[in-house]
Design an enzyme around this catalytic site. Structure first.
Site, PDB file in Angstrom:
ATOM      1  N   LYS A  65       0.826  -1.215   0.000  1.00 22.38           N
ATOM      2  CA  LYS A  65       0.000   0.000   0.000  1.00 22.38           C
ATOM      3  C   LYS A  65       0.860   1.264   0.000  1.00 22.38           C
ATOM      4  O   LYS A  65       0.602   2.196  -0.765  1.00 22.38           O
ATOM      5  CB  LYS A  65      -0.949  -0.013   1.206  1.00 22.38           C
ATOM      6  N   THR A  66       1.882   1.300   0.839  1.00 22.96           N
ATOM      7  CA  THR A  66       2.767   2.473   0.877  1.00 22.96           C
ATOM      8  C   THR A  66       3.512   2.615  -0.444  1.00 22.96           C
ATOM      9  O   THR A  66       3.654   3.730  -0.980  1.00 22.96           O
ATOM     10  CB  THR A  66       3.770   2.348   2.035  1.00 22.96           C
ATOM     11  N   ASP A 110      -1.490   6.901   6.032  1.00 23.58           N
ATOM     12  CA  ASP A 110      -1.457   5.481   6.394  1.00 23.58           C
ATOM     13  C   ASP A 110      -2.358   5.245   7.606  1.00 23.58           C
ATOM     14  O   ASP A 110      -2.508   6.120   8.453  1.00 23.58           O
ATOM     15  CB  ASP A 110      -0.023   5.075   6.716  1.00 23.58           C
ATOM     16  N   THR A 159      -5.792  -1.179   6.943  1.00 23.75           N
ATOM     17  CA  THR A 159      -5.868  -2.627   7.110  1.00 23.75           C
ATOM     18  C   THR A 159      -7.236  -3.025   7.655  1.00 23.75           C
ATOM     19  O   THR A 159      -7.518  -4.216   7.772  1.00 23.75           O
ATOM     20  CB  THR A 159      -4.779  -3.115   8.090  1.00 23.75           C
ATOM     21  N   ARG A 218       6.525  -8.243   1.873  1.00 28.18           N
ATOM     22  CA  ARG A 218       7.383  -7.706   2.931  1.00 28.18           C
ATOM     23  C   ARG A 218       8.069  -8.842   3.689  1.00 28.18           C
ATOM     24  O   ARG A 218       9.259  -8.765   4.012  1.00 28.18           O
ATOM     25  CB  ARG A 218       6.565  -6.860   3.896  1.00 28.18           C
TER      26      ARG A 218
END
Length: 328
Positions: A65-66, A110, A159, A218
């Protein structure tokens, strides 16, 4: 093949995660549908010469997402301002951020579901009409002063999309739901990261990492880093054997379960005869916070078919029993 590092740290060694982030939609691996939708949205906005609709990125942690927010700014050739929901606890905090934006700038928030309610309400007007009302003074003498904002694009990441109030969620022109990655996609992620880091790893080693990465890029990059350390220190080739040895050292099993995952699963099976067991009881039995169990451990165990959630509590499946070496 040997696992090796160059004698001097390359630029890619500085800021590990940042160095591995793709810079454009074409470089981004996986999420094909989301990338296609975003490409259309951004291309159309660029052709019209306007700021694109606000974008909401929803999905579990670690899926990009980032990175996608950074790509939005890059594709638009506009600056990016980053902040987070927990950092915006007052309407004044949000007003300060919004008033500093330049025309066309991308604002990334975020964990947007964790913003203060007063800031959320201010954001409604800012997203629709690019203005906010600032209260000046107190009590009976307080007045509302409208403040015009430069057109901007808000990219929100969450999230927990269900925690966003409907008025805020409805103001996003495009909502992207990010999915967990397949093992083939994760293998591509690991392969790309190894190439950027000049780390020589066998194809079998890449597949082994991909299979233990829980569908999350990640985690795949983090495991690659641990394998690289192991190969360097032990001066061994980065093949299947050394990958397995490295991941075993760090308590990551064949299915991607770590120490806490196995403790939770074993507690349900052995201490509570497979369940059902309540969340708080389970958390106490493994010495962990209930929120950690619910948000970090459970989603993967449920998705892997090892645990189910019922109205009465958590229940281990047949696969869960077998994973700890027992049978119902």
């Amino acid at each position: 093949m040997t696992g090796e590092l160059s004698p001097q740290a390359s630029p890619s060694e500085v800021g590990y995660e940042g160095a591995l982030r793709p810079g454009t939609l074409d470089e981004f691996i996986g999420q094909f549908k989301v990338r296609s939708q975003m490409n259309l949205l951004l291309s159309a906005a660029t052709m019209r010469g306007v700021a694109p609709d606000h974008i909401l990125l929803a999905g579990p942690p670690g899926l990009g997402k980032t990175t996608l927010s950074m790509i939005v700014a890059t594709e638009l050739d506009k600056p990016l301002h980053q902040t987070s929901g927990p950092a915006i606890q007052h309407a004044g905090d949000l007003a300060a951020v919004l008033s500093a934006l330049t025309p066309g700038e991308v604002l990334f928030v975020d964990e947007i579901h964790r913003m203060a309610r007063s800031a959320e309400e201010m954001l409604y007007l800012a997203m629709e009409d690019f203005k906010v009302d600032i209260m000046v003074g107190k009590g009976a003498g307080a007045t509302s002063v409208p403040l015009e904002l430069a057109p901007f694009t808000l990219v929100g990441a969450t999230t927990r999309a269900g925690l966003l109030p409907n008025p805020l969620r409805d103001r996003f022109g495009f909502t992207a739901h990010l999915e967990f990655y397949s093992e083939d996609e994760l293998a591509s992620v690991v392969r790309r990261a190894a190439r950027l880091l000049n780390f020589d790893i066998s194809e079998q080693g890449i597949e082994e990492i991909a299979g233990r990465s829980r569908g999350t890029p990640r985690i795949a990059n983090r495991l690659l880093r641990r394998v690289r350390d192991y190969s360097l220190v032990h001066e061994t080739p980065a093949d299947t054997a050394s990958v397995e040895a490295a991941l075993t050292l760090y308590d990551v099993d064949k299915h991607g379960l770590d120490r806490l995952d196995r403790e939770v699963l074993r507690a349900v099976v052995e201490r509570f005869n497979g369940g059902p067991v309540g969340l708080s009881t389970l958390a106490v039995s493994v010495g962990e916070e209930a929120e950690t169990i619910e948000s970090v451990v459970e989603p993967f165990l449920v998705r892997a078919g090892l645990l189910t959630r019922t109205p009465r509590g958590r229940v281990a499946t047949q696969l869960g029993w077998e994973h700890v070496g027992l049978h119902k």
